[in-house]
Write a protein that holds these residues in place. Structure first.
Motif, PDB file in Angstrom:
ATOM      1  N   SER A 416       0.816  -1.221   0.000  1.00  0.00           N
ATOM      2  CA  SER A 416       0.000   0.000   0.000  1.00  0.00           C
ATOM      3  C   SER A 416       0.844   1.263   0.000  1.00  0.00           C
ATOM      4  N   GLY A 417       2.175   1.093   0.163  1.00  0.00           N
ATOM      5  CA  GLY A 417       3.065   2.246   0.132  1.00  0.00           C
ATOM      6  C   GLY A 417       3.003   3.109   1.382  1.00  0.00           C
ATOM      7  N   LYS A 418       2.553   2.560   2.505  1.00  0.00           N
ATOM      8  CA  LYS A 418       2.457   3.332   3.734  1.00  0.00           C
ATOM      9  C   LYS A 418       3.820   3.461   4.392  1.00  0.00           C
ATOM     10  N   THR A 419       4.080   4.634   4.952  1.00  0.00           N
ATOM     11  CA  THR A 419       5.366   4.908   5.591  1.00  0.00           C
ATOM     12  C   THR A 419       5.362   4.483   7.047  1.00  0.00           C
ATOM     13  N   ILE A 420       4.295   4.819   7.763  1.00  0.00           N
ATOM     14  CA  ILE A 420       4.199   4.576   9.198  1.00  0.00           C
ATOM     15  C   ILE A 420       2.899   3.840   9.507  1.00  0.00           C
ATOM     16  N   HIS A 421       2.979   2.916  10.450  1.00  0.00           N
ATOM     17  CA  HIS A 421       1.768   2.226  10.899  1.00  0.00           C
ATOM     18  C   HIS A 421       1.866   2.021  12.401  1.00  0.00           C
TER      19      HIS A 421
END
Length: 627
Positions: A416-421
């Motif tokens: 999903s290309g998310k940087t932070i979770h």
């Protein structure tokens, strides 16, 4: 020269500086990466550093420029200046680790190629003949900026406190004389911190004064690789005492002390040191601490085993390198305060990490009740450890292991290309627990599971010696750096895994680092933007790098520890604790010397390095007239 601009991200940082040569002022800048693996070091800082097109007159022939970048030479000499080493050592390092050599910018084709690595003579020629005065000053200033940046980020850097004195001291002779005089004065004030709190369980009619035991032990601990047998004779010759303990009596009397008695003496000494430091406004406010486990020298004696060849000795533990050791766990102040070892416990077979943390926190909080954050590595990633921190009402920040569900989460984030979770979990008692996924720059590193491989399989004797030299400089190399013979294999494996669309594959897992904390500064608010969450997590994880202060402490404690072949774990534990006490006293001596010389403007830069402290302490500890 054409230079590609780096991709900007919230984890990038530009550092601007000026320098002057012959009355002319010049500007410079370095672009640093501020998010690394869990074990960054100064070499990693330089590998990821980026210089914009500021060559200040690169007059080399075009064919030189086409083969080796100007900035490869800049980074190489920055490393040399930071380590304070000669071109010969730098050349050996670069030839031994072609992957690092390649990342610095030299034309190295693969991890076994050394044809593009610089020679010793070429390194010397570049610095002394081809670099201009402006370029040399640029490199010197850039080195200082890189060192300052590393220390600000909590990244282990070549710390002056672990380096020998400057070679050129002619202009600082009077200052060094003052430092030496103050060190002697403060050390004599601090010596009673040991003699007043340590005791032996001997008969009342003993003829040897008790202080002779502590003086003899300190005498041995301050001399490299000295055992009780050899130390006994040397101490007898040097001391002014008429009676000194024999080696066997020395070991026997100290070995009678129980673990809890030894810990109690450490606590009382540390309590006095803390009071003295707080008198000078140190160790006030919220403190950070780190918990970790260290080991002694390899045990090479006889080992008891059962019918299945398992070790039955309670105190002799195996390690990932195949050797067996006595091991000890400590809690130490880290961060921007005076680093002190607060407590230590010996590690026993079957001992749970949660029990270790519980025991260390109980006594540490009795000494300093304002510990805000405790940092530990993935070895302490367990529910029991978190529960222990909750019971003691301290926040924790741990590296976390990735199991199948965590690896699957990494895959979803990667796709999903998310940087932070951030994931949040409520507990019945204690603050909310958060799991933080953030980008990892582990392009060349192993995961923790892979780091269990034996480093010694591909390492020669000379490589061992070199790695020990690097460790003394505060440089830690990961598995692939230390044994590039595995590189071809791991590259092939990663190429295969890159083509696998499997959820939780290694490539996805390596793309993210995982941390856990219960600190209230990490929140999960729906109104927060991704940028706000990135900055929030970055601020929290940046603290984790201060955990490596405990590793630097272990390196120096090792130099204070008396060597022994005794199998008695209480005697070995005392040797380690007494070394921790000497380390703590050294840190206090450095603080008080800085205050005496610099006053209220004292900085965190050390004034008394380890070698100087040992020189003074060896001369003035244990050689007093009889009591």
């Amino acid at each position: 020269m054409s230079v590609t601009q780096p991709t900007e991200s919230p984890f990038d940082h530009d550092r601007y500086f000026t320098f002057t040569v012959s009355g002319e002022t010049y500007d410079g800048s370095i672009h640093f990466l501020t998010q690394y693996d869990e074990k960054p070091d100064f070499v990693e800082v330089l590998r990821n550093a980026f210089f914009r097109d500021e060559t200040y007159g690169d007059a080399r022939a075009d064919w030189h420029r086409n083969t080796t970048s100007f900035y490869a030479w800049v980074k190489a000499h920055m490393l040399r200046l930071a380590w304070d080493c000669r071109e010969g050592f730098l050349r050996y390092f670069l030839h031994s680790f072609p992957n690092i050599c390649r990342d610095l910018g030299f034309p190295v084709a693969h991890n076994r190629d050394t044809s593009g690595a610089p020679s010793q003579s070429r390194l010397w020629e570049m610095w002394n003949k081809e670099f201009t005065d402006v370029q040399r000053e640029f490199v010197r200033t850039a080195t200082e900026e890189a060192l300052d940046f590393a220390r600000e980020q909590g990244i282990p850097a070549p710390d002056p406190v672990f380096r020998p004195e400057e070679r050129d001291i002619s202009s600082k002779r009077s200052e060094q004389r003052l430092v030496a005089e103050k060190t002697k004065e403060v050390w004599q004030q601090a010596k009673p911190f040991v003699t007043d709190t340590f005791y032996l369980k001997r008969a009342d009619n003993s003829v040897i004064h008790e202080n002779a035991f502590w003086e003899q032990h300190a005498y041995m601990g301050m001399r490299e690789n000295m055992y009780a047998q050899s130390g006994q004779h040397s101490f007898y010759i040097d001391t002014q005492r008429d009676r000194t303990p024999s080696a066997s009596n020395h070991r026997y009397q100290i070995g009678k002390l129980t673990v809890e008695e030894t810990r109690s003496m450490l606590h009382e000494t540390t309590r006095m040191l803390i009071a003295r430091a707080r008198h000078n406004a140190e160790l006030v406010g919220k403190l950070w601490a780190a918990i970790d486990i260290t080991k002694g020298n390899p045990w090479t004696g006889k080992i008891e085993r059962d019918g299945d060849n398992n070790i039955t000795e309670d105190w002799i533990l195996g390690y990932k390198d195949g050797e067996v050791y006595y091991q000890w766990a400590t809690i130490q102040i880290v961060g921007y305060d005076i680093p002190l070892v607060l407590d230590a416990v010996p590690v026993k077979r079957g001992m749970k990490r949660a029990d270790i943390v519980d025991r260390l926190l109980e006594n540490a909080l009795d000494l300093v009740d304002d510990i805000e954050l405790v940092m530990m590595d993935r070895e302490f990633d367990s529910e029991g450890v978190k529960d222990a921190c909750d019971r003691h009402e301290v926040c924790y920040l741990n590296g976390a292991r990735k199991y199948e569900s965590e690896k699957a989460t990494c895959t979803r984030l990667h796709r999903s290309g998310k940087t932070i979770h951030i994931e949040e979990e409520s507990v019945s008692s204690g603050p909310t627990r958060k799991r933080m996924y953030l980008p990892s720059s582990a392009e060349d590193g192993f995961e923790a599971e892979d780091e269990e491989k034996d480093e010694n399989e591909e390492r020669s004797d000379i490589r061992e010696e070199m790695l020990e030299d690097l460790a003394d400089l505060g440089i830690e190399l990961d598995e692939e750096d230390a044994s590039h013979g595995f590189s071809a294999l791991t590259e092939e494996l990663r190429e295969e895994e890159a083509n696998e669309p499997t959820v939780g594959c290694k490539e996805d897992s390596q793309a993210y680092a995982l941390f856990e904390t219960n600190h209230p500064s990490v929140t999960l608010n729906e109104d927060d933007s991704e940028v706000e969450r990135i900055h929030m997590v970055e601020r929290m994880v940046r603290r984790y790098r201060h955990r490596w202060g405990i590793e630097n402490g272990y390196k120096q404690i090792k130099t204070f520890r008396v060597r022994t072949t005794s199998k008695r774990h209480t005697y070995r534990f005392f040797n380690f604790v007494f070394a921790c006490v000497l380390y703590n006293v050294w840190r206090l001596v450095d603080l008080l010397v800085k205050l005496a010389i610099e006053g209220e403007n004292a900085t965190y830069a050390p004034r008394v390095d380890a070698n100087q402290f040992l020189t003074v302490a060896k001369k003035y500890y244990g050689l007093d007239p009889p009591d």
